[in-house]
Scaffold this motif. Sequence first.
Motif, PDB file in Angstrom:
ATOM      1  N   ILE A  63      25.511  59.690  31.550  1.00 16.45           N
ATOM      2  CA  ILE A  63      24.416  60.510  32.055  1.00 16.45           C
ATOM      3  C   ILE A  63      23.750  61.169  30.854  1.00 16.45           C
ATOM      4  CG2 ILE A  63      23.778  62.473  33.497  1.00 16.45           C
ATOM      5  CD1 ILE A  63      26.278  61.845  35.160  1.00 16.45           C
ATOM      6  N   ALA A  64      22.454  60.908  30.695  1.00 12.17           N
ATOM      7  CA  ALA A  64      21.697  61.468  29.576  1.00 12.17           C
ATOM      8  C   ALA A  64      20.504  62.243  30.125  1.00 12.17           C
ATOM      9  CB  ALA A  64      21.219  60.358  28.649  1.00 12.17           C
ATOM     10  N   CYS A  65      20.263  63.420  29.574  1.00 12.75           N
ATOM     11  CA  CYS A  65      19.113  64.229  29.965  1.00 12.75           C
ATOM     12  C   CYS A  65      18.274  64.486  28.720  1.00 12.75           C
ATOM     13  CB  CYS A  65      19.553  65.553  30.579  1.00 12.75           C
ATOM     14  SG  CYS A  65      20.503  65.359  32.104  1.00 12.75           S
ATOM     15  N   LYS A  66      16.966  64.262  28.861  1.00 18.06           N
ATOM     16  CA  LYS A  66      16.045  64.447  27.735  1.00 18.06           C
ATOM     17  C   LYS A  66      15.015  65.502  28.090  1.00 18.06           C
ATOM     18  CE  LYS A  66      16.506  59.674  26.227  1.00 18.06           C
ATOM     19  NZ  LYS A  66      15.825  58.413  25.955  1.00 18.06           N
ATOM     20  N   ARG A  71      13.937  64.249  23.540  1.00 18.73           N
ATOM     21  CA  ARG A  71      15.152  64.564  22.793  1.00 18.73           C
ATOM     22  C   ARG A  71      16.303  64.756  23.772  1.00 18.73           C
ATOM     23  NH1 ARG A  71      12.457  69.543  19.726  1.00 18.73           N
ATOM     24  NH2 ARG A  71      12.214  69.956  21.926  1.00 18.73           N
ATOM     25  N   VAL A  72      17.437  64.133  23.480  1.00 15.51           N
ATOM     26  CA  VAL A  72      18.606  64.266  24.348  1.00 15.51           C
ATOM     27  C   VAL A  72      19.195  65.663  24.177  1.00 15.51           C
ATOM     28  CG1 VAL A  72      20.926  63.407  24.849  1.00 15.51           C
ATOM     29  CG2 VAL A  72      19.101  61.793  24.268  1.00 15.51           C
ATOM     30  N   TRP A  73      19.290  66.396  25.266  1.00  9.82           N
ATOM     31  CA  TRP A  73      19.896  67.727  25.205  1.00  9.82           C
ATOM     32  C   TRP A  73      21.233  67.757  25.951  1.00  9.82           C
ATOM     33  CZ3 TRP A  73      20.682  70.024  29.884  1.00  9.82           C
ATOM     34  CH2 TRP A  73      19.875  69.624  30.948  1.00  9.82           C
ATOM     35  N   PHE A  74      21.528  66.680  26.689  1.00  6.94           N
ATOM     36  CA  PHE A  74      22.817  66.595  27.378  1.00  6.94           C
ATOM     37  C   PHE A  74      23.208  65.134  27.490  1.00  6.94           C
ATOM     38  CE2 PHE A  74      25.321  65.824  31.201  1.00  6.94           C
ATOM     39  CZ  PHE A  74      26.378  66.701  31.014  1.00  6.94           C
ATOM     40  N   ILE A 104      15.546  68.006  35.859  1.00  3.72           N
ATOM     41  CA  ILE A 104      16.408  66.963  36.396  1.00  3.72           C
ATOM     42  C   ILE A 104      15.726  65.607  36.291  1.00  3.72           C
ATOM     43  CG2 ILE A 104      15.740  67.125  38.830  1.00  3.72           C
ATOM     44  CD1 ILE A 104      19.335  66.792  37.526  1.00  3.72           C
ATOM     45  N   SER A 105      14.414  65.575  36.310  1.00  2.00           N
ATOM     46  CA  SER A 105      13.709  64.297  36.208  1.00  2.00           C
ATOM     47  C   SER A 105      13.875  63.676  34.823  1.00  2.00           C
ATOM     48  CB  SER A 105      12.223  64.464  36.535  1.00  2.00           C
ATOM     49  OG  SER A 105      11.586  65.231  35.536  1.00  2.00           O
ATOM     50  N   GLY A 106      14.319  64.443  33.856  1.00  6.74           N
ATOM     51  CA  GLY A 106      14.580  63.910  32.518  1.00  6.74           C
ATOM     52  C   GLY A 106      15.966  63.317  32.370  1.00  6.74           C
TER      53      GLY A 106
END
Length: 168
Positions: A63-66, A71-74, A104-106
């Motif tokens: 699970i990746a959040c940008k 930029r990946v922050w999680f 959440i859409s990121g």
Amino acid sequence: MNISIQNLLILLLFPLLLSAYEESKNHKEFTVVEGMVYCQSCEHTGSWSLEGAKPLASAKVGIACKDHKKRVWFYKAIQTDHTGYYYAPIQGMEGTEGVKKKEISGCSIHLLASSDSTCNLLTNINLGIAGAGVGDGKKVMKEKGYEVVVYAAPPLAFRQVNCVPADH
């Protein structure tokens, strides 16, 4: 002393308003993504169909959040349980303002690995390789002092290694 009705209402409601303010100040919100990983049946290889698919235990998804600048922050790798289900808290979205749709859409979910050597070929069903979006569907569970916002990711799937192509 002349007290207006408006001032009297304020005096009477002040303790309630103060209590609600304190509760909202201490209110915590957590975001979770849940989903399923399957082993696609040989009959549907080459399609996005999950008809006849079996849940895949111990599969890994990422699970990746940008952020808005990509930029990946999680990032977190999570493993499914024995039923093919995963439940992944996302750190960094906690707060008192709630989860914003743009945050959440990121986030996207993608297949990483299968523990089943007979079903370990990646598929792009529901964008399992490219990265499936979390979507808008959510459920909210509230308890005193906190709430959990759970987003359901689309089901992802690996395909079997030894499928014989069907004659069409």
